[in-house]
Design a protein around this motif. Structure first.
Motif, mmCIF file in Angstrom:
data_model
loop_
_atom_site.group_PDB
_atom_site.id
_atom_site.type_symbol
_atom_site.label_atom_id
_atom_site.label_comp_id
_atom_site.label_asym_id
_atom_site.label_seq_id
_atom_site.Cartn_x
_atom_site.Cartn_y
_atom_site.Cartn_z
ATOM 1 N N ALA A 130 -9.119 11.058 -1.049
ATOM 2 C CA ALA A 130 -10.097 11.673 -0.150
ATOM 3 C C ALA A 130 -9.549 13.029 0.275
ATOM 4 C CB ALA A 130 -10.331 10.791 1.073
ATOM 5 N N GLN A 131 -10.457 13.908 0.670
ATOM 6 C CA GLN A 131 -10.062 15.217 1.182
ATOM 7 C C GLN A 131 -10.421 15.338 2.648
ATOM 8 O OE1 GLN A 131 -11.517 18.044 -2.101
ATOM 9 N NE2 GLN A 131 -9.594 18.882 -1.338
ATOM 10 N N TYR A 132 -9.734 16.267 3.311
ATOM 11 C CA TYR A 132 -9.971 16.535 4.725
ATOM 12 C C TYR A 132 -9.568 17.973 5.006
ATOM 13 C CZ TYR A 132 -5.005 15.672 4.680
ATOM 14 O OH TYR A 132 -3.672 15.736 4.354
ATOM 15 N N PRO A 133 -10.128 18.598 6.049
ATOM 16 C CA PRO A 133 -9.802 19.990 6.360
ATOM 17 C C PRO A 133 -8.423 20.140 7.006
ATOM 18 C CG PRO A 133 -11.368 19.138 7.953
ATOM 19 C CD PRO A 133 -11.165 18.059 6.921
ATOM 20 N N VAL A 134 -7.758 21.251 6.676
ATOM 21 C CA VAL A 134 -6.470 21.610 7.283
ATOM 22 C C VAL A 134 -6.594 23.074 7.733
ATOM 23 C CG1 VAL A 134 -3.966 21.764 6.984
ATOM 24 C CG2 VAL A 134 -5.259 20.065 5.683
ATOM 25 N N VAL A 168 0.860 -1.177 0.000
ATOM 26 C CA VAL A 168 0.000 0.000 0.000
ATOM 27 C C VAL A 168 0.903 1.236 0.000
ATOM 28 C CG1 VAL A 168 -1.805 1.274 1.216
ATOM 29 C CG2 VAL A 168 -1.803 -1.243 1.250
ATOM 30 N N HIS A 169 0.773 2.046 -1.059
ATOM 31 C CA HIS A 169 1.486 3.314 -1.157
ATOM 32 C C HIS A 169 0.512 4.411 -0.748
ATOM 33 C CE1 HIS A 169 4.988 1.786 -3.416
ATOM 34 N NE2 HIS A 169 4.118 0.874 -3.812
ATOM 35 N N TYR A 170 0.999 5.402 -0.009
ATOM 36 C CA TYR A 170 0.110 6.471 0.433
ATOM 37 C C TYR A 170 0.893 7.762 0.582
ATOM 38 C CZ TYR A 170 2.130 5.270 4.979
ATOM 39 O OH TYR A 170 3.007 5.004 6.001
ATOM 40 N N ASN A 171 0.168 8.854 0.421
ATOM 41 C CA ASN A 171 0.760 10.171 0.582
ATOM 42 C C ASN A 171 -0.360 11.164 0.841
ATOM 43 O OD1 ASN A 171 2.542 12.259 0.694
ATOM 44 N ND2 ASN A 171 3.416 11.903 -1.321
ATOM 45 N N THR A 172 -0.035 12.213 1.545
ATOM 46 C CA THR A 172 -0.993 13.270 1.797
ATOM 47 C C THR A 172 -0.317 14.608 1.521
ATOM 48 O OG1 THR A 172 -2.563 14.157 3.389
ATOM 49 C CG2 THR A 172 -0.513 13.252 4.284
ATOM 50 N N PHE A 173 -1.089 15.539 0.974
ATOM 51 C CA PHE A 173 -0.535 16.839 0.584
ATOM 52 C C PHE A 173 -1.658 17.862 0.555
ATOM 53 C CE2 PHE A 173 -1.428 14.199 -3.076
ATOM 54 C CZ PHE A 173 -2.210 15.005 -3.892
ATOM 55 N N ASN A 174 -1.287 19.132 0.519
ATOM 56 C CA ASN A 174 -2.272 20.198 0.444
ATOM 57 C C ASN A 174 -2.857 20.241 -0.964
ATOM 58 O OD1 ASN A 174 -3.233 23.112 0.037
ATOM 59 N ND2 ASN A 174 -2.964 22.918 2.255
ATOM 60 N N SER A 175 -4.159 20.477 -1.060
ATOM 61 C CA SER A 175 -4.831 20.452 -2.363
ATOM 62 C C SER A 175 -4.374 21.566 -3.304
ATOM 63 C CB SER A 175 -6.349 20.507 -2.191
ATOM 64 O OG SER A 175 -6.740 21.749 -1.641
ATOM 65 N N THR A 176 -3.664 22.575 -2.792
ATOM 66 C CA THR A 176 -3.162 23.625 -3.686
ATOM 67 C C THR A 176 -2.040 23.116 -4.589
ATOM 68 O OG1 THR A 176 -1.663 24.452 -1.964
ATOM 69 C CG2 THR A 176 -3.827 25.530 -2.160
ATOM 70 N N PHE A 177 -1.496 21.918 -4.292
ATOM 71 C CA PHE A 177 -0.517 21.314 -5.200
ATOM 72 C C PHE A 177 -1.177 20.860 -6.493
ATOM 73 C CE2 PHE A 177 2.052 20.731 -1.331
ATOM 74 C CZ PHE A 177 3.275 21.166 -1.796
ATOM 75 N N LEU A 178 -2.492 20.672 -6.467
ATOM 76 C CA LEU A 178 -3.217 20.260 -7.665
ATOM 77 C C LEU A 178 -3.456 21.461 -8.576
ATOM 78 C CD1 LEU A 178 -5.993 18.147 -5.908
ATOM 79 C CD2 LEU A 178 -3.997 17.256 -7.119
ATOM 80 N N THR A 179 -3.343 21.252 -9.865
ATOM 81 C CA THR A 179 -3.717 22.320 -10.790
ATOM 82 C C THR A 179 -5.241 22.396 -10.798
ATOM 83 O OG1 THR A 179 -3.876 20.885 -12.724
ATOM 84 C CG2 THR A 179 -1.696 21.856 -12.259
ATOM 85 N N LYS A 181 -6.444 26.266 0.213
ATOM 86 C CA LYS A 181 -5.310 26.216 1.141
ATOM 87 C C LYS A 181 -5.667 25.490 2.434
ATOM 88 C CE LYS A 181 -6.077 30.645 3.398
ATOM 89 N NZ LYS A 181 -5.483 31.914 3.760
ATOM 90 N N ASN A 182 -6.954 25.337 2.700
ATOM 91 C CA ASN A 182 -7.395 24.669 3.927
ATOM 92 C C ASN A 182 -7.940 23.262 3.689
ATOM 93 O OD1 ASN A 182 -6.770 26.872 5.601
ATOM 94 N ND2 ASN A 182 -8.631 27.897 4.948
ATOM 95 N N GLN A 183 -7.551 22.647 2.575
ATOM 96 C CA GLN A 183 -7.991 21.286 2.263
ATOM 97 C C GLN A 183 -6.778 20.418 1.933
ATOM 98 O OE1 GLN A 183 -11.218 19.641 1.904
ATOM 99 N NE2 GLN A 183 -11.697 21.340 3.262
ATOM 100 N N GLY A 184 -6.708 19.262 2.568
ATOM 101 C CA GLY A 184 -5.664 18.295 2.262
ATOM 102 C C GLY A 184 -6.231 17.175 1.407
ATOM 103 N N VAL A 185 -5.333 16.425 0.789
ATOM 104 C CA VAL A 185 -5.705 15.275 -0.036
ATOM 105 C C VAL A 185 -4.863 14.096 0.417
ATOM 106 C CG1 VAL A 185 -5.752 14.307 -2.375
ATOM 107 C CG2 VAL A 185 -6.210 16.744 -2.032
#
Length: 144
Positions: free
Chosen positions: A109-113, A36-47, A60-64
């Motif tokens: 999935a997304q979550y609040p930051v 299982v590969h996994y990573n989490t990052f801020n959604s602003t990294f997405l275009t 800026k307040n949503q993680g992925v």
């Protein structure tokens, strides 16, 4: 969707590289013959285009969180669920959506930051009758 898969792979690798000082480890876990590969990052990294294609909110307040399951070098379908908990033990359920593309399967999935803090993730990955659980902490930062 090929662009989405390519971006998510690239995001996982680049975010992992940028966070190497914090993480100090590859973001994967083996459960027998399943990886299982996994990573989490801020959604602003997405275009904006990638976020729209994946039906994600770019903020800026949503993680992925991005999870992929591999068996024998090939993507494996799974049931993925989980939670993210803050330092006060407030728990937010993660609602994963499956993205299937040619040669790739991802669960996002997304979550609040709302602020900088360390969060505890618990991710359950079910393949067949077997349920494997990932537990990890991640320091999160709201985006710019």
């Amino acid at each position: 969707m090929k662009r989405l898969a390519l971006f998510l792979i690239t995001a996982c690798l680049s975010v992992g590289a940028m966070a190497a000082d914090v993480i100090k480890a590859e973001r994967m876990e083996k459960f027998g013959d399943i990886t299982v590969h996994y990573n989490t990052f801020n959604s602003t990294f997405l275009t904006p285009d990638i976020a729209k294609a994946a039906e994600l909110t770019r903020s800026k307040n949503q993680g992925v969180i991005n999870v992929s399951v591999i068996k024998g070098g090939k993507p494996l379908m799974a049931q993925v669920s989980g939670t993210v908990k803050d330092l006060t033990s407030k728990t937010v359920p993660l609602t994963f959506q499956q993205i299937t593309e040619q040669g790739a399967i991802y669960y996002i999935a997304q979550y609040p930051v709302p602020q900088q803090e360390t969060r505890t993730f618990e991710i359950k990955v079910q393949t067949g009758d077997k349920i494997n659980t990932l537990n990890f902490n991640q320091e999160l930062f709201p985006g710019e």
